[in-house]
Design a protein around this motif. Structure first.
Motif, PDB file in Angstrom:
ATOM      1  N   THR A   1      40.863  47.127  46.733  1.00 52.78           N
ATOM      2  CA  THR A   1      40.754  45.962  47.590  1.00 52.78           C
ATOM      3  C   THR A   1      41.907  44.987  47.365  1.00 52.78           C
ATOM      4  O   THR A   1      42.412  44.849  46.238  1.00 52.78           O
ATOM      5  CB  THR A   1      39.428  45.224  47.340  1.00 52.78           C
ATOM      6  OG1 THR A   1      39.432  43.970  48.049  1.00 52.78           O
ATOM      7  CG2 THR A   1      39.212  44.920  45.866  1.00 52.78           C
ATOM      8  N   ILE A   2      42.300  44.309  48.435  1.00 53.09           N
ATOM      9  CA  ILE A   2      43.341  43.290  48.285  1.00 53.09           C
ATOM     10  C   ILE A   2      42.834  42.074  47.526  1.00 53.09           C
ATOM     11  O   ILE A   2      43.620  41.210  47.145  1.00 53.09           O
ATOM     12  CB  ILE A   2      43.909  42.848  49.644  1.00 53.09           C
ATOM     13  CG1 ILE A   2      42.823  42.280  50.554  1.00 53.09           C
ATOM     14  CG2 ILE A   2      44.631  43.983  50.329  1.00 53.09           C
ATOM     15  CD1 ILE A   2      43.369  41.681  51.832  1.00 53.09           C
ATOM     16  N   ALA A   3      41.523  42.015  47.284  1.00 53.15           N
ATOM     17  CA  ALA A   3      40.956  40.928  46.485  1.00 53.15           C
ATOM     18  C   ALA A   3      40.873  41.280  45.005  1.00 53.15           C
ATOM     19  O   ALA A   3      40.268  40.543  44.221  1.00 53.15           O
ATOM     20  CB  ALA A   3      39.567  40.569  47.004  1.00 53.15           C
ATOM     21  N   ASP A   4      41.464  42.382  44.587  1.00 55.23           N
ATOM     22  CA  ASP A   4      41.452  42.792  43.180  1.00 55.23           C
ATOM     23  C   ASP A   4      42.071  41.689  42.316  1.00 55.23           C
ATOM     24  O   ASP A   4      43.146  41.183  42.627  1.00 55.23           O
ATOM     25  CB  ASP A   4      42.251  44.092  43.027  1.00 55.23           C
ATOM     26  CG  ASP A   4      42.034  44.750  41.679  1.00 55.23           C
ATOM     27  OD1 ASP A   4      42.215  44.085  40.642  1.00 55.23           O
ATOM     28  OD2 ASP A   4      41.686  45.946  41.661  1.00 55.23           O
ATOM     29  N   PRO A   5      41.405  41.298  41.220  1.00 53.76           N
ATOM     30  CA  PRO A   5      41.967  40.244  40.356  1.00 53.76           C
ATOM     31  C   PRO A   5      43.361  40.556  39.828  1.00 53.76           C
ATOM     32  O   PRO A   5      44.113  39.631  39.491  1.00 53.76           O
ATOM     33  CB  PRO A   5      40.948  40.164  39.213  1.00 53.76           C
ATOM     34  CG  PRO A   5      39.676  40.678  39.784  1.00 53.76           C
ATOM     35  CD  PRO A   5      40.070  41.739  40.773  1.00 53.76           C
ATOM     36  N   ALA A   6      43.728  41.841  39.766  1.00 52.64           N
ATOM     37  CA  ALA A   6      45.059  42.191  39.273  1.00 52.64           C
ATOM     38  C   ALA A   6      46.160  41.619  40.152  1.00 52.64           C
ATOM     39  O   ALA A   6      47.297  41.450  39.701  1.00 52.64           O
ATOM     40  CB  ALA A   6      45.196  43.717  39.198  1.00 52.64           C
ATOM     41  N   TYR A   7      45.831  41.294  41.420  1.00 54.57           N
ATOM     42  CA  TYR A   7      46.844  40.800  42.351  1.00 54.57           C
ATOM     43  C   TYR A   7      46.945  39.276  42.382  1.00 54.57           C
ATOM     44  O   TYR A   7      47.735  38.726  43.161  1.00 54.57           O
ATOM     45  CB  TYR A   7      46.562  41.332  43.762  1.00 54.57           C
ATOM     46  CG  TYR A   7      46.501  42.835  43.840  1.00 54.57           C
ATOM     47  CD1 TYR A   7      47.359  43.625  43.083  1.00 54.57           C
ATOM     48  CD2 TYR A   7      45.576  43.473  44.652  1.00 54.57           C
ATOM     49  CE1 TYR A   7      47.302  45.009  43.129  1.00 54.57           C
ATOM     50  CE2 TYR A   7      45.509  44.866  44.721  1.00 54.57           C
ATOM     51  CZ  TYR A   7      46.370  45.622  43.953  1.00 54.57           C
ATOM     52  OH  TYR A   7      46.304  46.996  44.011  1.00 54.57           O
TER      53      TYR A   7
END
Length: 364
Positions: A187-193
């Motif tokens: 997901t583009i909401a991944d905390p890694a981003y």
């Protein structure tokens, strides 16, 4: 990327495009050659468009050598972007300009999504992003009255993506950055981003969200070959709601979000979505309030759907979009006429076709 490769079956859409190309037939009347400005040593930020000029905010272009590179490095779904008059060849450009002229469209905002490499090889992903961004920068320099661009970045590799986003905005003068709704099936909401979003916030960037064509990784979509029929707008919807769940628009208020295809189905489902906030706190803050801050393009072509989102969020952040090259010739002209015939007031329709995009891109 194995799941991504499995779910991205594009034969159905490719068959449709082949049929469309045959139906179009005939020759495209080439637009008259305009005098082009010489490329400058240091790229300049795009000039703010003149009022009244219509801007297609959702268009794609892929050189053959770029698509070859993607396939060589294992990108899925590349065939759908081939042989559909979407390259940077002079013949394809003149055909594109003729369609734009017929529709009264002055400029297109180019993006490579979903044809972006997203493999574990960070160096290959970064090289691919630089390749398409350099092509777009050259096109904008040579055709400043025709093109703006959204840059590609090599996510899921965060450090490399940050560096390329800086280059796109600060050196190449791009209008913003484009992301796909899924990034290597994450997901583009991944905390890694979050560090990447922090950099876009610092840059005050526009962030364009576009589907991958993977049908939300759902057998309910992909087993019935509905990846592009409904899968794409479902991706728009889910990715947007995931951003709200993670509170990313609120945490990074300087990012201006541009969502493709009228945002999918979020406007149609808005009361249900808002009820889940007011009744069960399913979101950290009001989804209606957050979505009203976003921008949406009109690549949907159904007047009632346009009126639905207009009544839900207002019309000040709706912008013309075509999804070129997947709609060409008469269907490209329809991108404008459907807005004009939607039943919205003439002044509102003209703002959607022109003025709203001027306000967005005039800031950057």
């Amino acid at each position: 990327m194995d799941d991504h490769n499995h779910c991205c079956g594009h034969q159905h859409r490719r068959d449709f495009l082949r049929t469309l190309a045959v139906a179009a037939g005939g020759s495209i009347v080439a637009a008259g050659a305009a005098g082009e400005a010489q490329a400058k040593a240091k790229p300049q930020a795009p000039a703010a468009p003149r009022p009244g000029l219509r801007i297609d905010t959702h268009a794609h272009l892929w050189p053959v050598d770029y698509l070859d590179y993607l396939e060589k490095h294992g990108a899925p779904g590349v065939a759908i972007a081939r042989n559909i008059r979407a390259t940077d060849s002079e013949q394809d450009l003149q055909a594109r300009f003729a369609m734009m002229d017929a529709a009264g469209v002055a400029k297109q905002v180019l993006s490579a999504s979903p044809q972006i490499l997203q493999t574990p090889d960070a160096a290959a992903c970064a090289t691919g992003a630089r390749m398409i961004n350099d092509t777009y920068a050259d096109l904008v320099r040579r055709h400043p009255d025709r093109f703006l661009a959204y840059g590609a970045v090599p996510l899921p590799h965060v450090a490399e993506a940050i560096a390329e986003a800086r280059r796109c905005i600060e050196q190449l003068g791009f209008a913003g950055i484009a992301l796909t709704t899924l990034i290597a099936n994450r997901t583009i909401a991944d905390p890694a981003y979050l560090p990447f979003y922090a950099e876009l916030d610092r840059l005050g960037a526009i962030l364009y969200i576009h589907p991958t064509g993977c049908g939300t990784l759902s057998p309910m979509v992909n087993d019935f070959r509905l990846e592009w029929v409904v899968g794409a707008p479902f991706e728009d919807s889910l990715a947007t709601l995931q951003l709200l769940k993670a509170d990313i628009p609120h945490k990074f208020p300087n990012i201006r979000f541009h969502i493709a295809h009228l945002g999918g189905v979020v406007a149609f489902l808005m009361q249900r979505i808002e009820d889940n906030y007011t009744g069960w706190k399913a979101f950290p803050r009001s989804p209606t309030a957050e979505l009203a801050k976003m921008w949406f393009d009109t690549a949907n072509f159904h007047g009632p759907a346009l009126r639905c989102i207009a009544e839900t969020f207002g019309t000040e952040r709706l912008m013309l979009g075509s999804d070129f090259p997947y709609f060409q010739d008469e269907l490209y002209t329809r991108i404008v006429t459907y807005v004009e015939k939607s039943g919205l007031p003439d002044a509102t329709a003209e703002a959607i076709l022109s003025g709203n995009a001027h306000r967005l891109y005039g800031k950057g």
